[in-house]
Design a protein around this motif. Structure first.
Motif, PDB file in Angstrom:
ATOM      1  N   MET A   1      11.870  -3.570 -30.666  1.00  0.00           N
ATOM      2  CA  MET A   1      13.206  -4.116 -30.694  1.00  0.00           C
ATOM      3  C   MET A   1      14.144  -3.337 -29.776  1.00  0.00           C
ATOM      4  O   MET A   1      15.064  -3.912 -29.213  1.00  0.00           O
ATOM      5  CB  MET A   1      13.707  -4.104 -32.141  1.00  0.00           C
ATOM      6  N   ASP A   2      13.885  -2.038 -29.634  1.00  0.00           N
ATOM      7  CA  ASP A   2      14.728  -1.223 -28.753  1.00  0.00           C
ATOM      8  C   ASP A   2      14.657  -1.693 -27.309  1.00  0.00           C
ATOM      9  O   ASP A   2      15.657  -1.675 -26.589  1.00  0.00           O
ATOM     10  CB  ASP A   2      14.325   0.252 -28.833  1.00  0.00           C
ATOM     11  N   TRP A   3      13.455  -2.118 -26.873  1.00  0.00           N
ATOM     12  CA  TRP A   3      13.292  -2.590 -25.492  1.00  0.00           C
ATOM     13  C   TRP A   3      14.100  -3.866 -25.265  1.00  0.00           C
ATOM     14  O   TRP A   3      14.698  -4.057 -24.205  1.00  0.00           O
ATOM     15  CB  TRP A   3      11.828  -2.838 -25.175  1.00  0.00           C
ATOM     16  N   TYR A   4      14.115  -4.731 -26.260  1.00  0.00           N
ATOM     17  CA  TYR A   4      14.872  -5.977 -26.168  1.00  0.00           C
ATOM     18  C   TYR A   4      16.365  -5.686 -26.045  1.00  0.00           C
ATOM     19  O   TYR A   4      17.047  -6.230 -25.180  1.00  0.00           O
ATOM     20  CB  TYR A   4      14.577  -6.839 -27.398  1.00  0.00           C
ATOM     21  N   LEU A   5      16.854  -4.805 -26.892  1.00  0.00           N
ATOM     22  CA  LEU A   5      18.271  -4.455 -26.858  1.00  0.00           C
ATOM     23  C   LEU A   5      18.645  -3.715 -25.579  1.00  0.00           C
ATOM     24  O   LEU A   5      19.747  -3.888 -25.055  1.00  0.00           O
ATOM     25  CB  LEU A   5      18.633  -3.619 -28.083  1.00  0.00           C
ATOM     26  N   LYS A   6      17.718  -2.907 -25.064  1.00  0.00           N
ATOM     27  CA  LYS A   6      17.972  -2.183 -23.814  1.00  0.00           C
ATOM     28  C   LYS A   6      18.202  -3.158 -22.662  1.00  0.00           C
ATOM     29  O   LYS A   6      19.102  -2.969 -21.844  1.00  0.00           O
ATOM     30  CB  LYS A   6      16.798  -1.257 -23.502  1.00  0.00           C
ATOM     31  N   VAL A   7      17.393  -4.219 -22.613  1.00  0.00           N
ATOM     32  CA  VAL A   7      17.555  -5.226 -21.558  1.00  0.00           C
ATOM     33  C   VAL A   7      18.876  -5.965 -21.736  1.00  0.00           C
ATOM     34  O   VAL A   7      19.587  -6.224 -20.766  1.00  0.00           O
ATOM     35  CB  VAL A   7      16.362  -6.209 -21.556  1.00  0.00           C
ATOM     36  N   LEU A   8      19.226  -6.313 -22.975  1.00  0.00           N
ATOM     37  CA  LEU A   8      20.486  -7.024 -23.207  1.00  0.00           C
ATOM     38  C   LEU A   8      21.689  -6.168 -22.856  1.00  0.00           C
ATOM     39  O   LEU A   8      22.699  -6.681 -22.364  1.00  0.00           O
ATOM     40  CB  LEU A   8      20.567  -7.486 -24.661  1.00  0.00           C
ATOM     41  N   GLN A   9      21.607  -4.852 -23.090  1.00  0.00           N
ATOM     42  CA  GLN A   9      22.721  -3.965 -22.749  1.00  0.00           C
ATOM     43  C   GLN A   9      22.881  -3.822 -21.240  1.00  0.00           C
ATOM     44  O   GLN A   9      23.984  -3.625 -20.743  1.00  0.00           O
ATOM     45  CB  GLN A   9      22.509  -2.593 -23.381  1.00  0.00           C
ATOM     46  N   GLY A  16      17.558  -0.769  -9.707  1.00  0.00           N
ATOM     47  CA  GLY A  16      16.644   0.103 -10.432  1.00  0.00           C
ATOM     48  C   GLY A  16      15.298  -0.550 -10.705  1.00  0.00           C
ATOM     49  O   GLY A  16      14.940  -1.554 -10.087  1.00  0.00           O
ATOM     50  N   ARG A  17      14.581   0.036 -11.651  1.00  0.00           N
ATOM     51  CA  ARG A  17      13.219  -0.386 -11.935  1.00  0.00           C
ATOM     52  C   ARG A  17      13.030  -0.575 -13.433  1.00  0.00           C
ATOM     53  O   ARG A  17      13.701   0.062 -14.231  1.00  0.00           O
ATOM     54  CB  ARG A  17      12.242   0.681 -11.431  1.00  0.00           C
ATOM     55  N   ALA A  18      12.103  -1.460 -13.797  1.00  0.00           N
ATOM     56  CA  ALA A  18      11.778  -1.707 -15.202  1.00  0.00           C
ATOM     57  C   ALA A  18      10.276  -1.600 -15.387  1.00  0.00           C
ATOM     58  O   ALA A  18       9.509  -2.197 -14.638  1.00  0.00           O
ATOM     59  CB  ALA A  18      12.258  -3.089 -15.637  1.00  0.00           C
ATOM     60  N   ARG A  19       9.866  -0.848 -16.381  1.00  0.00           N
ATOM     61  CA  ARG A  19       8.442  -0.689 -16.683  1.00  0.00           C
ATOM     62  C   ARG A  19       7.854  -2.001 -17.190  1.00  0.00           C
ATOM     63  O   ARG A  19       8.567  -2.894 -17.621  1.00  0.00           O
ATOM     64  CB  ARG A  19       8.259   0.366 -17.764  1.00  0.00           C
ATOM     65  N   ARG A  20       6.525  -2.084 -17.161  1.00  0.00           N
ATOM     66  CA  ARG A  20       5.851  -3.257 -17.708  1.00  0.00           C
ATOM     67  C   ARG A  20       6.201  -3.444 -19.173  1.00  0.00           C
ATOM     68  O   ARG A  20       6.443  -4.551 -19.638  1.00  0.00           O
ATOM     69  CB  ARG A  20       4.325  -3.120 -17.580  1.00  0.00           C
ATOM     70  N   LYS A  21       6.201  -2.343 -19.907  1.00  0.00           N
ATOM     71  CA  LYS A  21       6.474  -2.417 -21.339  1.00  0.00           C
ATOM     72  C   LYS A  21       7.864  -2.998 -21.605  1.00  0.00           C
ATOM     73  O   LYS A  21       8.039  -3.819 -22.506  1.00  0.00           O
ATOM     74  CB  LYS A  21       6.345  -1.039 -21.970  1.00  0.00           C
ATOM     75  N   GLU A  22       8.839  -2.569 -20.834  1.00  0.00           N
ATOM     76  CA  GLU A  22      10.199  -3.088 -21.011  1.00  0.00           C
ATOM     77  C   GLU A  22      10.225  -4.588 -20.783  1.00  0.00           C
ATOM     78  O   GLU A  22      10.818  -5.333 -21.581  1.00  0.00           O
ATOM     79  CB  GLU A  22      11.147  -2.394 -20.038  1.00  0.00           C
ATOM     80  N   TYR A  23       9.595  -5.068 -19.734  1.00  0.00           N
ATOM     81  CA  TYR A  23       9.601  -6.484 -19.426  1.00  0.00           C
ATOM     82  C   TYR A  23       8.862  -7.293 -20.492  1.00  0.00           C
ATOM     83  O   TYR A  23       9.378  -8.291 -21.004  1.00  0.00           O
ATOM     84  CB  TYR A  23       8.984  -6.770 -18.045  1.00  0.00           C
ATOM     85  N   TRP A  24       7.646  -6.876 -20.827  1.00  0.00           N
ATOM     86  CA  TRP A  24       6.829  -7.669 -21.740  1.00  0.00           C
ATOM     87  C   TRP A  24       7.353  -7.636 -23.170  1.00  0.00           C
ATOM     88  O   TRP A  24       7.223  -8.616 -23.910  1.00  0.00           O
ATOM     89  CB  TRP A  24       5.363  -7.250 -21.666  1.00  0.00           C
ATOM     90  N   MET A  25       7.953  -6.530 -23.594  1.00  0.00           N
ATOM     91  CA  MET A  25       8.561  -6.496 -24.922  1.00  0.00           C
ATOM     92  C   MET A  25       9.774  -7.431 -24.970  1.00  0.00           C
ATOM     93  O   MET A  25       9.989  -8.122 -25.973  1.00  0.00           O
ATOM     94  CB  MET A  25       8.965  -5.080 -25.306  1.00  0.00           C
ATOM     95  N   PHE A  26      10.556  -7.455 -23.913  1.00  0.00           N
ATOM     96  CA  PHE A  26      11.675  -8.392 -23.850  1.00  0.00           C
ATOM     97  C   PHE A  26      11.161  -9.826 -23.893  1.00  0.00           C
ATOM     98  O   PHE A  26      11.702 -10.665 -24.619  1.00  0.00           O
ATOM     99  CB  PHE A  26      12.515  -8.170 -22.586  1.00  0.00           C
ATOM    100  N   ALA A  27      10.118 -10.116 -23.134  1.00  0.00           N
ATOM    101  CA  ALA A  27       9.559 -11.465 -23.111  1.00  0.00           C
ATOM    102  C   ALA A  27       9.021 -11.860 -24.490  1.00  0.00           C
ATOM    103  O   ALA A  27       9.212 -13.003 -24.936  1.00  0.00           O
ATOM    104  CB  ALA A  27       8.457 -11.559 -22.060  1.00  0.00           C
TER     105      ALA A  27
END
Length: 114
Positions: A1-9, A16-27
């Motif tokens: 859930m933190d990755w999702y909120l990080k993208v929304l913020q 910048g850059r986004a890790r695979r984990k950040e992208y796929w957790m948001f998806a």
């Protein structure tokens, strides 16, 4: 859930850059929310009101995280538009999104894994 909120913020952060984990957790979380809202829309007989509002709300964050993910693989965000090519374009973008990060710093910023 933190990755999702990080993208929304960071909803309009195309730099910048986004890790695979950040992208796929948001998806993943975005897909779950969309499915729940679609079911709720059908139960309330207001389809596609809630899903449409949610889709508009996450449009910019979704684009931003895809661009940052492409930056992480060393590609420009403009590569996203190759997805407009029927069938093959979407596959190419999917492969780019699944590709591992560049190990070193690149022109888009430092490696987010470190």
């Amino acid at each position: 859930m933190d990755w999702y909120l990080k993208v929304l913020q960071n909803y309009v952060g195309f730099q910048g850059r986004a890790r695979r984990k950040e992208y796929w957790m948001f998806a993943l979380f975005s897909a779950i929310v969309s499915i729940v809202l679609a079911i709720l829309d059908m139960v309330l007989s207001i389809y596609p009101l809630l899903t449409g509002i949610y889709a508009l709300a996450v449009l910019l964050p979704s684009l931003a995280v895809v661009v940052r993910r492409l930056h992480d693989t060393g590609r420009s965000g403009w590569w996203y538009f190759i997805g407009l090519i029927p069938l093959i374009g979407g596959i190419i973008v999917l492969v780019f999104l699944c590709t591992d990060s560049q190990e070193n710093d690149n022109q888009y910023g430092p490696n987010p894994k470190i």
